[in-house]
Design a protein around this motif. Structure first.
Motif, PDB file in Angstrom:
ATOM      1  N   GLY A 185      54.447   6.590 -61.135  1.00 21.28           N
ATOM      2  CA  GLY A 185      55.288   7.430 -60.297  1.00 21.28           C
ATOM      3  C   GLY A 185      54.716   8.802 -59.998  1.00 21.28           C
ATOM      4  N   PHE A 186      55.087   9.334 -58.848  1.00 20.24           N
ATOM      5  CA  PHE A 186      54.744  10.693 -58.450  1.00 20.24           C
ATOM      6  C   PHE A 186      55.754  11.154 -57.419  1.00 20.24           C
ATOM      7  N   ALA A 187      55.828  12.451 -57.189  1.00 15.76           N
ATOM      8  CA  ALA A 187      56.766  12.993 -56.207  1.00 15.76           C
ATOM      9  C   ALA A 187      55.998  13.787 -55.156  1.00 15.76           C
ATOM     10  N   LEU A 188      56.506  13.768 -53.934  1.00 16.11           N
ATOM     11  CA  LEU A 188      55.904  14.509 -52.826  1.00 16.11           C
ATOM     12  C   LEU A 188      56.971  15.358 -52.149  1.00 16.11           C
ATOM     13  N   VAL A 189      56.563  16.530 -51.670  1.00 17.82           N
ATOM     14  CA  VAL A 189      57.459  17.374 -50.885  1.00 17.82           C
ATOM     15  C   VAL A 189      57.109  17.147 -49.424  1.00 17.82           C
ATOM     16  N   ARG A 190      58.103  16.666 -48.648  1.00 15.69           N
ATOM     17  CA  ARG A 190      57.868  16.346 -47.243  1.00 15.69           C
ATOM     18  C   ARG A 190      59.064  16.811 -46.425  1.00 15.69           C
ATOM     19  N   ASP A 191      58.823  17.621 -45.424  1.00 14.76           N
ATOM     20  CA  ASP A 191      59.874  18.117 -44.519  1.00 14.76           C
ATOM     21  C   ASP A 191      61.009  18.815 -45.273  1.00 14.76           C
ATOM     22  N   GLY A 192      60.670  19.580 -46.288  1.00 12.59           N
ATOM     23  CA  GLY A 192      61.675  20.314 -47.043  1.00 12.59           C
ATOM     24  C   GLY A 192      62.504  19.455 -47.982  1.00 12.59           C
ATOM     25  N   GLU A 193      62.069  18.223 -48.229  1.00 17.98           N
ATOM     26  CA  GLU A 193      62.746  17.322 -49.156  1.00 17.98           C
ATOM     27  C   GLU A 193      61.735  16.801 -50.156  1.00 17.98           C
ATOM     28  N   ARG A 204      62.438   7.255 -53.186  1.00 15.15           N
ATOM     29  CA  ARG A 204      63.810   7.693 -53.455  1.00 15.15           C
ATOM     30  C   ARG A 204      63.884   9.205 -53.326  1.00 15.15           C
ATOM     31  N   LYS A 205      64.925   9.668 -52.662  1.00 13.86           N
ATOM     32  CA  LYS A 205      65.096  11.101 -52.441  1.00 13.86           C
ATOM     33  C   LYS A 205      65.584  11.765 -53.726  1.00 13.86           C
ATOM     34  N   LEU A 206      65.004  12.933 -54.029  1.00 13.73           N
ATOM     35  CA  LEU A 206      65.428  13.717 -55.189  1.00 13.73           C
ATOM     36  C   LEU A 206      66.322  14.859 -54.719  1.00 13.73           C
ATOM     37  N   LEU A 207      67.319  15.165 -55.523  1.00 13.88           N
ATOM     38  CA  LEU A 207      68.262  16.229 -55.194  1.00 13.88           C
ATOM     39  C   LEU A 207      67.951  17.460 -56.024  1.00 13.88           C
ATOM     40  N   ARG A 249      67.741  24.344 -53.064  1.00 16.17           N
ATOM     41  CA  ARG A 249      66.837  24.809 -52.011  1.00 16.17           C
ATOM     42  C   ARG A 249      65.760  25.741 -52.567  1.00 16.17           C
ATOM     43  N   GLU A 250      66.154  26.632 -53.486  1.00 16.31           N
ATOM     44  CA  GLU A 250      65.184  27.580 -54.071  1.00 16.31           C
ATOM     45  C   GLU A 250      64.123  26.841 -54.876  1.00 16.31           C
ATOM     46  N   GLU A 251      64.545  25.796 -55.604  1.00 15.08           N
ATOM     47  CA  GLU A 251      63.591  25.020 -56.395  1.00 15.08           C
ATOM     48  C   GLU A 251      62.597  24.305 -55.479  1.00 15.08           C
ATOM     49  N   ILE A 252      63.090  23.760 -54.386  1.00 20.98           N
ATOM     50  CA  ILE A 252      62.207  23.063 -53.434  1.00 20.98           C
ATOM     51  C   ILE A 252      61.209  24.050 -52.833  1.00 20.98           C
ATOM     52  N   LYS A 297      60.064  26.765 -54.173  1.00 17.44           N
ATOM     53  CA  LYS A 297      59.103  27.078 -55.229  1.00 17.44           C
ATOM     54  C   LYS A 297      58.083  25.948 -55.383  1.00 17.44           C
ATOM     55  N   LEU A 298      58.569  24.703 -55.335  1.00 18.46           N
ATOM     56  CA  LEU A 298      57.682  23.543 -55.472  1.00 18.46           C
ATOM     57  C   LEU A 298      56.720  23.433 -54.300  1.00 18.46           C
ATOM     58  N   ILE A 299      57.185  23.756 -53.094  1.00 16.53           N
ATOM     59  CA  ILE A 299      56.310  23.700 -51.922  1.00 16.53           C
ATOM     60  C   ILE A 299      55.122  24.635 -52.129  1.00 16.53           C
ATOM     61  N   GLY A 300      55.388  25.848 -52.584  1.00 11.26           N
ATOM     62  CA  GLY A 300      54.311  26.809 -52.820  1.00 11.26           C
ATOM     63  C   GLY A 300      53.363  26.378 -53.921  1.00 11.26           C
ATOM     64  N   LYS A 301      53.911  25.861 -55.007  1.00 12.66           N
ATOM     65  CA  LYS A 301      53.072  25.512 -56.151  1.00 12.66           C
ATOM     66  C   LYS A 301      52.278  24.230 -55.952  1.00 12.66           C
ATOM     67  N   THR A 302      52.810  23.268 -55.188  1.00 19.33           N
ATOM     68  CA  THR A 302      52.062  22.026 -54.981  1.00 19.33           C
ATOM     69  C   THR A 302      50.939  22.204 -53.966  1.00 19.33           C
ATOM     70  N   GLN A 303      50.957  23.306 -53.214  1.00 22.61           N
ATOM     71  CA  GLN A 303      49.869  23.589 -52.278  1.00 22.61           C
ATOM     72  C   GLN A 303      48.589  23.974 -53.018  1.00 22.61           C
ATOM     73  N   GLU A 304      48.739  24.499 -54.244  1.00 21.61           N
ATOM     74  CA  GLU A 304      47.572  24.892 -55.032  1.00 21.61           C
ATOM     75  C   GLU A 304      46.763  23.654 -55.397  1.00 21.61           C
ATOM     76  N   ALA A 305      45.453  23.817 -55.470  1.00 23.41           N
ATOM     77  CA  ALA A 305      44.567  22.691 -55.757  1.00 23.41           C
ATOM     78  C   ALA A 305      44.826  22.136 -57.155  1.00 23.41           C
ATOM     79  N   GLY A 306      44.866  20.811 -57.243  1.00 20.71           N
ATOM     80  CA  GLY A 306      44.973  20.161 -58.542  1.00 20.71           C
ATOM     81  C   GLY A 306      46.385  20.062 -59.092  1.00 20.71           C
ATOM     82  N   ARG A 307      47.390  20.520 -58.361  1.00 20.26           N
ATOM     83  CA  ARG A 307      48.767  20.456 -58.843  1.00 20.26           C
ATOM     84  C   ARG A 307      49.470  19.243 -58.244  1.00 20.26           C
TER      85      ARG A 307
END
Length: 154
Positions: free
Chosen positions: A50-58, A83-86, A89-92, A94-104
């Protein structure tokens, strides 16, 4: 019918802590179908790939295996569907910014019911290199040796 209380673990990703450095963890709800919930209540799921992806703000959870419900009919679900995760908005954001970093990456650590609701614990993680894994194993072995020596002394 009385409401469930507490936390009931369904599945854990034990390899995650071996393969990744865990930076941050988040608890997220899951958008599930009825047969998926029934299959989870039977205690069947696998988080291995399993893994999660941030796509279109979700945030979407991919490759988590929830087997088909045995008493299900034509309404049964696809076992490895996204499957969509709930999350808040602030957490999402934060995740968008942090997953952009290399290797995260975002990986699921555990799947559980919390007060009757299906939840997944996801982690923001960095992949470990082979020598990091060997170092962790050596540290664990050394700690076991120290504990054994202390037990023999008493």
């Amino acid at each position: 019918m009385p409401r469930e209380k507490g936390r009931k673990t369904i599945a854990q990703n034990r390899r995650a802590r071996h393969d990744y450095h865990i930076d941050d963890t988040y608890e997220a709800g899951l958008v599930l179908t009825g047969t998926e919930v029934k299959s989870l209540r039977a205690g069947r799921a696998s988080l291995v790939d399993g893994f999660a992806l941030v796509r279109d703000g979700e945030v979407w959870l991919h490759n988590v295996h929830i087997p088909e419900y045995t008493q299900g009919t034509w309404t049964n679900h696809e076992t490895r569907r996204p499957r969509k995760l709930l999350l808040h908005r602030e957490e999402i954001a934060k995740l968008i910014g942090k997953t952009q970093e290399a290797g995260r990456t975002l990986i699921p650590l555990s799947l559980y019911f919390s007060d009757g609701r299906a939840k997944v614990e996801i982690a923001l993680a960095r992949g470990k290199r082979e020598y990091d894994k060997r170092h962790d194993i050596a540290e664990r072995e050394a700690q076991r040796e120290v504990e054994r020596a202390l037990r023999r002394r008493r």
